[in-house]
Design a protein around this motif. Structure first.
Motif, PDB file in Angstrom:
ATOM      1  N   VAL A 187      45.797  43.321  39.098  1.00  0.00           N
ATOM      2  CA  VAL A 187      44.820  44.251  38.543  1.00  0.00           C
ATOM      3  C   VAL A 187      44.898  45.592  39.680  1.00  0.00           C
ATOM      4  CG1 VAL A 187      43.057  43.137  40.131  1.00  0.00           C
ATOM      5  CG2 VAL A 187      42.312  44.727  38.222  1.00  0.00           C
ATOM      6  N   VAL A 188      44.726  46.615  39.039  1.00  0.00           N
ATOM      7  CA  VAL A 188      44.718  48.143  39.346  1.00  0.00           C
ATOM      8  C   VAL A 188      43.281  48.690  39.065  1.00  0.00           C
ATOM      9  CG1 VAL A 188      45.403  50.311  39.052  1.00  0.00           C
ATOM     10  CG2 VAL A 188      47.002  48.490  39.078  1.00  0.00           C
ATOM     11  N   CYS A 189      42.725  48.900  40.502  1.00  0.00           N
ATOM     12  CA  CYS A 189      41.327  49.453  40.181  1.00  0.00           C
ATOM     13  C   CYS A 189      41.044  51.014  40.746  1.00  0.00           C
ATOM     14  CB  CYS A 189      40.685  48.579  41.068  1.00  0.00           C
ATOM     15  SG  CYS A 189      38.604  49.127  41.075  1.00  0.00           S
ATOM     16  N   GLY A 190      40.708  51.918  39.783  1.00  0.00           N
ATOM     17  CA  GLY A 190      40.289  53.124  40.162  1.00  0.00           C
ATOM     18  C   GLY A 190      38.771  53.386  40.433  1.00  0.00           C
ATOM     19  N   THR A 191      37.922  52.399  40.154  1.00  0.00           N
ATOM     20  CA  THR A 191      36.613  52.601  40.371  1.00  0.00           C
ATOM     21  C   THR A 191      36.313  53.098  41.765  1.00  0.00           C
ATOM     22  OG1 THR A 191      36.108  51.319  38.520  1.00  0.00           O
ATOM     23  CG2 THR A 191      34.230  51.715  40.129  1.00  0.00           C
ATOM     24  N   PHE A 219      44.410  49.155  44.787  1.00  0.00           N
ATOM     25  CA  PHE A 219      43.189  50.068  44.758  1.00  0.00           C
ATOM     26  C   PHE A 219      43.739  51.331  45.115  1.00  0.00           C
ATOM     27  CE2 PHE A 219      39.945  52.389  47.004  1.00  0.00           C
ATOM     28  CZ  PHE A 219      39.164  52.861  45.902  1.00  0.00           C
ATOM     29  N   ALA A 220      43.324  52.599  44.487  1.00  0.00           N
ATOM     30  CA  ALA A 220      43.441  53.942  45.009  1.00  0.00           C
ATOM     31  C   ALA A 220      42.381  54.614  44.637  1.00  0.00           C
ATOM     32  CB  ALA A 220      44.697  54.566  44.335  1.00  0.00           C
ATOM     33  N   SER A 221      41.811  55.574  45.565  1.00  0.00           N
ATOM     34  CA  SER A 221      40.483  56.468  45.383  1.00  0.00           C
ATOM     35  C   SER A 221      41.011  57.608  44.357  1.00  0.00           C
ATOM     36  CB  SER A 221      40.314  57.135  46.387  1.00  0.00           C
ATOM     37  OG  SER A 221      41.135  58.021  47.343  1.00  0.00           O
ATOM     38  N   ASN A 222      42.254  57.605  44.283  1.00  0.00           N
ATOM     39  CA  ASN A 222      42.936  58.824  43.102  1.00  0.00           C
ATOM     40  C   ASN A 222      44.298  58.281  42.666  1.00  0.00           C
ATOM     41  OD1 ASN A 222      44.042  61.017  42.059  1.00  0.00           O
ATOM     42  ND2 ASN A 222      42.120  62.174  42.751  1.00  0.00           N
ATOM     43  N   PHE A 223      44.691  58.145  41.716  1.00  0.00           N
ATOM     44  CA  PHE A 223      46.120  57.787  41.185  1.00  0.00           C
ATOM     45  C   PHE A 223      46.957  58.780  41.020  1.00  0.00           C
ATOM     46  CE2 PHE A 223      43.602  53.895  40.551  1.00  0.00           C
ATOM     47  CZ  PHE A 223      44.439  52.976  40.831  1.00  0.00           C
ATOM     48  N   SER A 224      46.547  59.943  40.913  1.00  0.00           N
ATOM     49  CA  SER A 224      47.490  61.108  40.611  1.00  0.00           C
ATOM     50  C   SER A 224      48.620  61.218  41.701  1.00  0.00           C
ATOM     51  CB  SER A 224      46.412  62.524  40.709  1.00  0.00           C
ATOM     52  OG  SER A 224      47.202  63.663  40.953  1.00  0.00           O
ATOM     53  N   VAL A 225      49.681  61.551  41.181  1.00  0.00           N
ATOM     54  CA  VAL A 225      50.686  61.669  42.219  1.00  0.00           C
ATOM     55  C   VAL A 225      50.735  63.003  42.984  1.00  0.00           C
ATOM     56  CG1 VAL A 225      53.217  62.058  42.134  1.00  0.00           C
ATOM     57  CG2 VAL A 225      52.515  60.453  40.469  1.00  0.00           C
TER      58      VAL A 225
END
Length: 238
Positions: free
Chosen positions: A72-76, A99-105
């Motif tokens: 699972v990838v979580c961006g919430t 988990f990432a607070s922001n997935f933008s490269v």
């Protein structure tokens, strides 16, 4: 790749659009209207799940995916007080989580730049550092998860700062995060260094949600078939 979308709001729909362009398949879409379909059997159709919902639902959603043995990838954002619980759960289940607070490269490169600049500025105490974030009026949390990540990086490097506050402050040990909400702004984050003689800033501005959506898909493809806890640094090799 087969993907389960947990949350079918603006981000979920942006992920779906890019997934289709890439030839990936969305095998499950969960929203508030079809929670009865959020089952282990349905999840097991997917190679990975991407979770973008709200702070009140994220922890249980993540656990459901781990129970089904689905990466699972979580961006919430806004739920990280429960991160130790989730880490323990992942260990118990031998699961896979990112988990990432922001997935933008671009934002993750900005994180790396923020750390580097903070290291350079740490010995120059004449500069007062602060963070500003601007988002659309529908964003549920403030400050943004991205702003918190940036602030925590600054606190780690700049030893005069001990904690952050989501407001103006006259306490020199507190790092200001100023949050603004303006219609239709996908996200702007600015790090400001101000001294009596000059001013330095670095800024990241998102034009739309495609960067976040594309990064989330990249993360899902990275963790498929792996075990453990990962970050976007792992995905991007930073």
């Amino acid at each position: 790749m087969k993907i389960a979308l947990i949350g079918y709001g603006k981000m979920g729909k942006a992920i779906e659009a890019i997934a289709k362009e890439n030839g990936d398949e969305i095998v499950l879409k969960i929203s508030s209207s079809n929670q009865n379909e959020f089952t282990a059997d349905n999840l097991k159709q997917a190679d990975a799940a991407i979770e973008f919902t709200n702070p009140h639902s994220a922890v249980e959603n993540i656990k459901k995916c781990l129970d089904a043995n689905i990466p699972v990838v979580c961006g919430t954002t806004g739920w990280l007080k429960d991160l130790p619980e989730i880490k323990n759960y992942i260990e118990q289940k031998n699961g896979t989580f990112l988990f990432a607070s922001n997935f933008s490269v671009g934002v993750n490169l900005f994180f790396a730049l923020n750390e580097y600049l903070a290291s350079l500025m740490s010995s120059h105490q004449e500069y007062e550092v602060s963070v500003e974030e601007v988002h659309h009026t529908q964003k549920k949390d403030a400050p943004s998860g991205t702003a918190i990540t940036l602030a925590e990086q600054l606190i780690e490097k700049i030893k005069t700062k001990k904690s952050w506050v989501n407001d103006k402050t006259n306490n020199e040990s507190e790092l200001e995060i100023i949050s603004k909400r303006i219609d239709d702004v996908p996200g702007i984050h600015t790090i400001k260094y101000n001294s009596p003689i000059d001013y330095i800033e670095i800024k990241h501005s998102a034009y739309n949600r495609k960067g976040f959506a594309g990064g989330a898909l990249l993360a899902a493809k990275f963790i498929a078939g792996k075990k453990g806890i990962f970050t976007m640094k792992d995905v991007l090799g930073l």
